[in-house]
Design an enzyme around this catalytic site. Structure first.
Site, PDB file in Angstrom:
ATOM      1  N   HIS A 337       0.831  -1.218   0.000  1.00 20.31           N
ATOM      2  CA  HIS A 337       0.000   0.000   0.000  1.00 20.31           C
ATOM      3  C   HIS A 337       0.861   1.262   0.000  1.00 20.31           C
ATOM      4  O   HIS A 337       0.453   2.298   0.535  1.00 20.31           O
ATOM      5  CB  HIS A 337      -0.948   0.013   1.215  1.00 20.31           C
ATOM      6  CG  HIS A 337      -1.834  -1.192   1.286  1.00 20.31           C
ATOM      7  ND1 HIS A 337      -2.639  -1.592   0.239  1.00 20.31           N
ATOM      8  CD2 HIS A 337      -2.041  -2.100   2.274  1.00 20.31           C
ATOM      9  CE1 HIS A 337      -3.302  -2.679   0.588  1.00 20.31           C
ATOM     10  NE2 HIS A 337      -2.949  -3.021   1.802  1.00 20.31           N
ATOM     11  N   VAL A 365      -1.907  -1.193   6.377  1.00 17.55           N
ATOM     12  CA  VAL A 365      -0.691  -1.983   6.222  1.00 17.55           C
ATOM     13  C   VAL A 365      -0.615  -2.943   7.404  1.00 17.55           C
ATOM     14  O   VAL A 365      -0.685  -2.514   8.557  1.00 17.55           O
ATOM     15  CB  VAL A 365       0.556  -1.072   6.188  1.00 17.55           C
ATOM     16  CG1 VAL A 365       1.824  -1.915   6.094  1.00 17.55           C
ATOM     17  CG2 VAL A 365       0.454  -0.096   5.032  1.00 17.55           C
TER      18      VAL A 365
END
Ligand SMILES: [Fe+2]
Length: 477
Positions: A337, A365
């Protein structure tokens, strides 16, 4: 003397040889201090995170006809004088009434709630009840009962103290929880943490039902039953993540957030918001702003306009601690991400510095990371100043998306560790933010592999409005 020279020389050699590691450690430690960053040496055994099977005890349906299940509570007003109680009945609609009171033996008050339900592809939800109890006294234990007509179930919660600048309060931080065995471990660690969180700040991605075929909404139900042991007794403050979108046009589901919106209510209107995805609450000595990573936030959008009006309204003399929750982190040195939060950072970071936000918690995350106080707001397209720099008016950014869902851990990190990253580790866990008074808060992160009391990372926060001393000094002292 002559014979002693070789020996002396040898002894010197040994001296330096044996101290070489120490010298190296000192050099490395100095280099580390310059970078300010630490990548934990703790390496978690790599195992696939597996969802708990449907017949797990944590998913057990409570006994009794139409017994209320998936009970969860959240703050129901701006200042904590109300609590919203939510639950699901499966067999029939049943009563939406809540009985409550301060004595276990006399539930002297009652409030009438509302019921809703929804369909999602081939799934039909149970009856989802939401009832807000208002005008509650502060700092009092209330007992409450739901399912009063068929199979009553009783729970309790403690209301927060009245809002004030030196009111101590302890928040728990959990993100990206899911319903794997690791998720269960995270929740157990949170419950048994001796620091004792009083309210959970949840940074998004709840059930991960969307990872199942056709977003199997049964997994929304199992998640609600799994977390009930905490959510029925203390409020969880909700943030929407990408796994709440449930946007699936291929099966005709084109209305984003449908299951989440029906199941999880938040008091957004109390803070002048027009959407449940961004709002604020005040609790004890904290002003908490929840932002939406997956709703428009560009200039002129409703979220932008709301935040623009909200930040000047924060009264730091009443609520010195300014905390922001959002799902997609702005600062993230993992390869997962990477930079997904960048456009929101560009829009809002200068406001966070101007209004001296103390800390930003994000998820998304599936790992842990804590930043130094840094900002990256000098860049103006042409000046080339596009590196984060130390900024004591900026928040600390903490990624706490390590709840333990079935997607597993984010283990790949960008190397070398950027200087703004103070600590990072690919482990599941949770954190607590323990406010002591208007100046000090003690933050700690707890990994699931450790005992309940062990702190794997910690930091004293000095309030940016009341006590803005230079926190970076400790790295060089
Ligand atoms: Fe996410």
């Amino acid at each position: 003397m002559g014979s002693s020279s070789p020996s002396s020389s040898s002894s010197n050699y040994c001296y330096y040889f044996y101290r070489l590691p120490l010298l190296l450690a000192l050099v490395l430690s100095f280099a580390g201090n310059c970078n300010g960053g630490k990548t934990s040496s703790f390496v978690r055994k790599v195992e696939k995170a597996i969802d708990m099977p449907l017949d797990s005890d944590v998913f057990r349906v409570p006994p009794g006809y139409n017994a209320p299940q998936q009970v969860h509570i959240t703050q129901g007003s701006l200042n904590g004088g109300a609590m919203t109680i939510s639950w699901v009945t499966q067999d029939e609609r049943g009563s939406s009434k809540v009985l409550y009171g301060t004595s276990e033996h006399n539930l002297e008050f009652s409030a009438e709630g509302r019921v809703t339900n929804y369909t999602y592809y081939n799934y039909t939800s149970g009856f989802i009840h939401h009832c807000t109890l208002r005008r509650l006294k502060h700092n009092v234990k209330y007992y409450y009962e739901v399912g009063i007509d068929h199979s009553p179930r009783r729970f309790w919660f403690i209301t927060p103290p009245q809002v004030g600048p030196d009111v101590p309060y302890t928040f728990g931080l959990i993100g990206d929880l899911g319903q794997s065995y690791d998720s269960n471990s995270t929740l157990t660690h949170y419950e048994n943490n001796p620091i004792k969180g009083q309210t959970v700040l949840f940074v998004g991605d709840l059930s991960y039902a969307d990872n199942y075929p056709n977003h199997d909404n049964e997994r929304w139900d199992t998640w609600g039953r799994f977390v009930e042991r905490s959510t029925a007794y203390q409020p969880w403050i909700w943030t929407a993540g990408n796994h709440e979108l449930d946007f699936a046009p291929e099966i005709g589901e084109t209305k984003p957030f449908k299951p989440y919106r029906h199941r999880y209510h938040v008091p957004y209107k109390a803070s002048g918001s027009t959407s449940p995805f961004w709002y604020s609450i005040r609790r004890a000595s904290a002003h908490i702003i929840v932002l939406a990573s997956y709703s428009a936030y560009g200039k002129y959008t409703p979220q932008y306009k709301w935040l623009e009006a909200e930040l000047p309204k924060v009264n730091r003399t009443e609520t010195p601690w300014l905390i922001v929750l959002l799902h997609s982190p702005w600062y993230n040195s993992y390869n997962y991400h990477y930079m997904e939060g960048e456009s929101m950072r560009v829009m809002f970071e200068s406001w966070f510095v101007k209004y001296k936000v103390d800390v930003v918690f994000a998820g998304h995350v599936h790992a842990y990371e804590r930043s130094e106080r840094i900002s990256n707001i000098a860049y103006n397209i042409v000046n080339g100043e596009c590196m984060p720099t130390p900024d004591q008016s900026a928040p600390v950014y903490i990624t706490i998306g390590d709840g333990g869902n079935l997607e597993g851990l984010a283990t790949n990190m960008t190397e070398p560790q950027p200087s703004y990253s103070a600590y990072r580790e690919a482990s599941f866990g949770h954190a607590t933010f323990d406010i002591k008074n208007r100046t000090h808060a003690y933050y700690s992160w707890h990994r699931n592999q450790d005992g309940y009391a062990v702190e794997a990372d910690s930091m004293w926060f000095y309030n940016r409005f009341c006590h803005a001393i230079d926190e970076s000094a400790k790295y060089y002292s």
